[in-house]
Every structure is written in C-alpha cells, then in structure tokens.
Write a protein that holds these residues in place. Structure first.
Motif, short mmCIF file in Angstrom:
data_model
loop_
_atom_site.label_atom_id
_atom_site.label_comp_id
_atom_site.label_asym_id
_atom_site.label_seq_id
_atom_site.Cartn_x
_atom_site.Cartn_y
_atom_site.Cartn_z
N ARG A 251 39.94 35.04 40.25
CA ARG A 251 38.60 35.07 40.82
C ARG A 251 38.44 36.23 41.80
O ARG A 251 37.38 36.85 41.87
CB ARG A 251 38.31 33.74 41.52
CG ARG A 251 37.99 32.62 40.53
CD ARG A 251 37.90 31.27 41.20
NE ARG A 251 37.11 30.38 40.37
CZ ARG A 251 35.93 29.88 40.69
NH1 ARG A 251 35.39 30.18 41.85
NH2 ARG A 251 35.28 29.08 39.86
N LEU A 252 39.50 36.53 42.54
CA LEU A 252 39.42 37.67 43.47
C LEU A 252 39.23 38.98 42.72
O LEU A 252 38.63 39.92 43.25
CB LEU A 252 40.69 37.73 44.32
CG LEU A 252 40.80 36.70 45.46
CD1 LEU A 252 42.18 36.74 46.09
CD2 LEU A 252 39.72 36.96 46.51
N ARG A 253 39.72 39.06 41.49
CA ARG A 253 39.53 40.27 40.68
C ARG A 253 38.17 40.31 40.01
O ARG A 253 37.82 41.30 39.36
CB ARG A 253 40.62 40.37 39.62
CG ARG A 253 42.02 40.61 40.15
CD ARG A 253 42.94 41.14 39.05
NE ARG A 253 43.01 40.24 37.92
CZ ARG A 253 43.92 39.29 37.76
NH1 ARG A 253 44.82 39.09 38.72
NH2 ARG A 253 43.93 38.52 36.70
N GLY A 254 37.40 39.23 40.12
CA GLY A 254 36.05 39.24 39.58
C GLY A 254 35.91 38.70 38.18
O GLY A 254 34.83 38.78 37.60
N GLN A 255 36.98 38.14 37.60
CA GLN A 255 36.87 37.58 36.25
C GLN A 255 36.32 36.16 36.34
O GLN A 255 36.75 35.36 37.18
CB GLN A 255 38.23 37.57 35.54
CG GLN A 255 38.14 37.12 34.08
CD GLN A 255 39.48 37.20 33.36
OE1 GLN A 255 40.43 37.80 33.88
NE2 GLN A 255 39.58 36.60 32.18
N ARG A 256 35.42 35.83 35.46
CA ARG A 256 34.80 34.51 35.45
C ARG A 256 35.78 33.50 34.86
O ARG A 256 36.20 33.60 33.71
CB ARG A 256 33.52 34.54 34.61
CG ARG A 256 32.82 33.19 34.46
CD ARG A 256 31.65 33.33 33.48
NE ARG A 256 31.09 32.05 33.12
CZ ARG A 256 30.01 31.51 33.67
NH1 ARG A 256 29.38 32.17 34.64
NH2 ARG A 256 29.54 30.35 33.28
#
Length: 462
Positions: A251-256
């Motif tokens: 989530r911190l990397r932006g993946q859903r």
C-alpha cells in the motif's frame, strides 16, 4: 431490490438510539420505508401515522453486517444455517461457489437455487478452476448478466501463476476483481506428505504443514502477479505477521490491494492444534491454521491501521469445497466488538468499517449495503454494547464475546428479536454486485506498474 418471500412491510421509525457509521456517530432517528429502503435520517423525525416505532434507547444503531467470505456453495442446508448470522447482526453474506469440475453457468444456477434458502441477503464470488477459453467466456457472462464482480483464485488448490496472470488480467478488463487465497500449494503438499509418513494427521498436521513463511511468500507472490497484470487484487484470509507487513509495504508503494482476516484467527490460539490437549473440534481443521499471540496482535494492528480492511466468518459447512471453518456465522461481529472495541484497539466507527462498510465498498455494493443513509437498504442492527458472554462449546469455547444484536432489521422488516428469529420473516434477497467502471483496468494497470518500479528503485538503494 431482490424478491423477498413471506412477509409484508410498513413504515418503521427507529428512535432514541445512537447511529454509528464508519464515518461518525450521531443521536438521530432512522425512518425505514415500505419497500425495504431507508427513507430519512435525522433528529426528531415525525412518527408515521401508519408505521411502527422502535425504541432504541441505550442502544447503538448500526448498518447490518456484511460478511465478505463464506463457502456455502450449492448447499441448501448450509444456507438454512444462515439464521445464525442474523443472531450476530450480519444481514448480508458474500458466498463462494466452487464449480466442482463443471461449467460455470451450471454452477451459477445450482448456487442460485440453493441460495434461495438463505435468511440473509446474498452475493456471489465464483471460484475459477483454470484460465481456459470457456472459463473466460463464462466470466464475461457472470459479470455482465448475473452481478458477479469478484472471482476466487485458490493458490492453495494449486492454481498456477500463469492462470493467475491470465485471470486477473481478464477480470480487470471486464470490470471485476480477483480474490486470491494465497498459500504455497507445493510447499504445503510437500510438508503434508512428510507428516503423513510420520503418522501426524488431523488438526496438528494443518498447523505444521503451513508455517508462516509459506503464507508470507504466497501473499507477496499474489500481489506481484496482480501487479504484472495491472488488476486490483484482494488477498485472504491472512493470518501472519509477515502477511500484514507485505500488505503495508504494498500500500505504501501505491498498489491497490484489499485483504481480509477470519474472525477466529483474531482470537483462537494455535494450542487448539495440540494433539495432547482437549478434543479438537472439526472447525479447527483449516487452512490457514490458527497462530500464536504474536501473529494475532499483528492482525489486530492490520485492522487498526486499515491494511487489513475487513473481517469474515469463513463459514463453510463440514465437508464443503474449499477451506473454512464449520462454525462462527453468529460470532463474527461479537469477536470484533469484544476484542477490538472493548479492548481499545478499534473505535465503534472502525468496527462498522471492519464488519460492514469495507466489504460493501470493496465489492461495489456500497451504499446499498454498509450504510445508514436515505436510499440504502434498511438493513439495521440494534446493538447492546455492554453485553458479554463466554462461549462454552465449539470453535470459540472459552472465549468471551461482546455486544449483542438486540434486534435485527433486514430490508425494513424485523427478522431477529429477543434472541430468536421472528416468525414469518421469510428469506433474503440476491444482491447483484455491479461491475467496476471500465476505466478501472487501465488506471490500475498504470498504478501497479508505477508501484513496482518504485519497489525496484527501493530494492537497489540510493
């Protein structure tokens, strides 16, 4: 609104309680309409001349619970047992159907026939046997014509990485998402064979054949594969500290990514697998197995932080397809209240999110479900926050449960009251889960690829 059987409705006004949603708590009244919807929410609503007034003084008024994972399938007797879900405040379940080697269209019809016996509203996740051309075509039909927007992919049953790539990509293209049961099937099978050879079977073998590292690797691989295909992904059930860390990093990397935990994994200790202890109930033979306190604390942390969004019962009738527990439909919300809210880990609003709204949002049935607002289904539970009891048998034996569903309203009709189902309450409705917007696939594909590149830069260091 689906067809409901065996009852009529009138206007219903709920007064004097504290309405709790995932966003806030208010002292307001709720007016339910005569076709099963919420008409109005506000202070001091007028009493309808042709309606019924429910006194909710001293109680919390919350959206009916949404259970994101059961495994009843085409089992009429299993659906008849969903009256237990009402007893615990759950008014909607999202069930998984395993085709059992047959065609998906036939599996849909079999499931739909059995689900007419449910006492709660029901939606469907369809399990995918492979990624063949016929399966793909039936996926399109299920999404477009039958309101199925989530497909269950079981790595635990040996579904290959190639199949997962094909299925997650195709699902995203037709506006659906994939729920991946993340376990390393080959590792589990190898360990299980060695245990069988040593004469270790049953519940103890469940624990020893699925150590935490097996789940952690599989969760990371499932998320990576979904990222390659660009599709949104839901993983679970998760049961380990390592899995919660993988979810947070993703989530911190932006993946859903969404995830769920089973209620028993929050409170049942691995000691239930001890062959020298008390008799092990059949409901303890499951994958993933129950873990020790370190892992349970991490799961609660995942819920509090939002990295694990929702809590499921995992109920599966004994002998049914897939993994799950043969108990717990009625205890799901009470576990979270006692050991989450009363323990100070979650707020009442976060409780509503974890047991109702998060699942409704994830599977695109919010605000029809999981909300108390005009236009939403009138699925409401009147909750006594101070009630407590200790289970004396079954999966939760010796565990304290908190809160109690004093009155449960499904579609504007009281279906549970005074610790018993209401006569003539009828059955639930089928809940179509609409496809996600067409732009989702491409947008998520871009986001996933960006997140993976960010991960690569992080791995290489500055």
């Amino acid at each position: 609104m689906g067809i409901r059987h065996g009852h009529t409705r009138g206007l219903l006004l709920i007064r004097g309680g504290t309405v709790v949603t995932a966003q806030a708590s208010f002292r307001v009244d709720v007016l339910c309409g005569d076709v099963g919807e919420i008409l109005a929410v506000g202070p001091d609503l007028d009493i309808p001349s042709n309606g019924t007034v429910v006194d909710a003084g001293g109680l919390l008024v919350m959206p009916g619970g949404v259970d994101p994972q059961t495994g009843i399938g085409a089992d009429e007797a299993g659906f008849a047992r969903t009256v237990a879900a009402l007893s615990g405040g759950t008014t909607t379940i999202l069930d998984t159907m395993h085709p059992d080697g047959g065609r998906l269209d036939a599996a849909w019809r079999d499931w739909r026939h059995a689900a007419r016996h449910a006492h709660v509203d029901v939606g469907l996740h369809m399990a995918m046997p492979d990624s063949g051309t016929v399966v793909m075509r039936h996926m399109d039909v299920l999404v477009a014509e039958h309101g199925v927007n989530a497909f269950h992919l079981s790595m635990a049953d040996g579904l290959s990485d190639h199949d997962i790539l094909e299925l997650t990509s195709h699902a995203a293209a037709c506006g659906a998402l994939c729920m991946i049961e993340a376990q390393n099937a080959q590792a589990v099978a190898y360990l299980r064979a060695g245990l069988d050879h040593a004469g270790i079977t049953g519940s103890e073998a469940c624990l020893l054949s699925a150590p935490p590292a097996v789940e952690v690797e599989a969760v990371g691989r499932a998320i990576m594969l979904a990222g390659l295909s660009g599709g949104p992904v839901h993983v679970g059930p998760v049961s380990t500290t390592g899995a919660t860390e993988v979810l947070a990093q993703t989530r911190l990397r932006g993946q859903r990514v969404e995830a769920h935990v089973l209620a028993p994994h929050l409170v049942v200790d691995e000691a239930v697998h001890d062959p020298e202890g008390d008799a092990v109930p059949d409901s303890c033979i499951t994958l993933p197995p129950f873990r020790d306190g370190m892992h349970r604390r991490a799961l609660w942390g995942g819920l509090a932080s939002g990295n694990i969004g929702m809590v499921a019962s995992g109920f599966r009738p004994a002998g049914g397809a897939g993994n799950g527990v043969a108990d717990g439909l009625g205890q799901r919300m009470r576990v979270v209240w006692q050991h989450g809210v009363r323990a100070g880990i979650l707020t009442a609003e976060e409780f509503v999110a974890a047991t109702s709204q998060a699942a409704a949002r994830a599977f695109n049935i919010y605000p029809r479900k999981g909300a108390i607002m005009p236009g939403a289904d009138a699925d409401i539970v009147l909750w006594d926050p101070d009630a407590q009891e200790t289970c004396v048998s079954g999966l939760y034996a010796g565990i304290t449960l908190g809160g109690r569903a004093v009155q449960v309203i499904r579609g504007g009709v009281t279906v549970w009251k005074d610790d018993m189902p209401c006569e003539g309450a009828g059955y639930g409705a089928y809940v179509p889960c609409p496809a996600f917007r067409p732009q989702l696939s491409e947008r998520m594909r871009r986001a996933a690829h960006l997140s993976m590149r960010d991960g690569e830069r992080h791995d290489r260091g500055p």
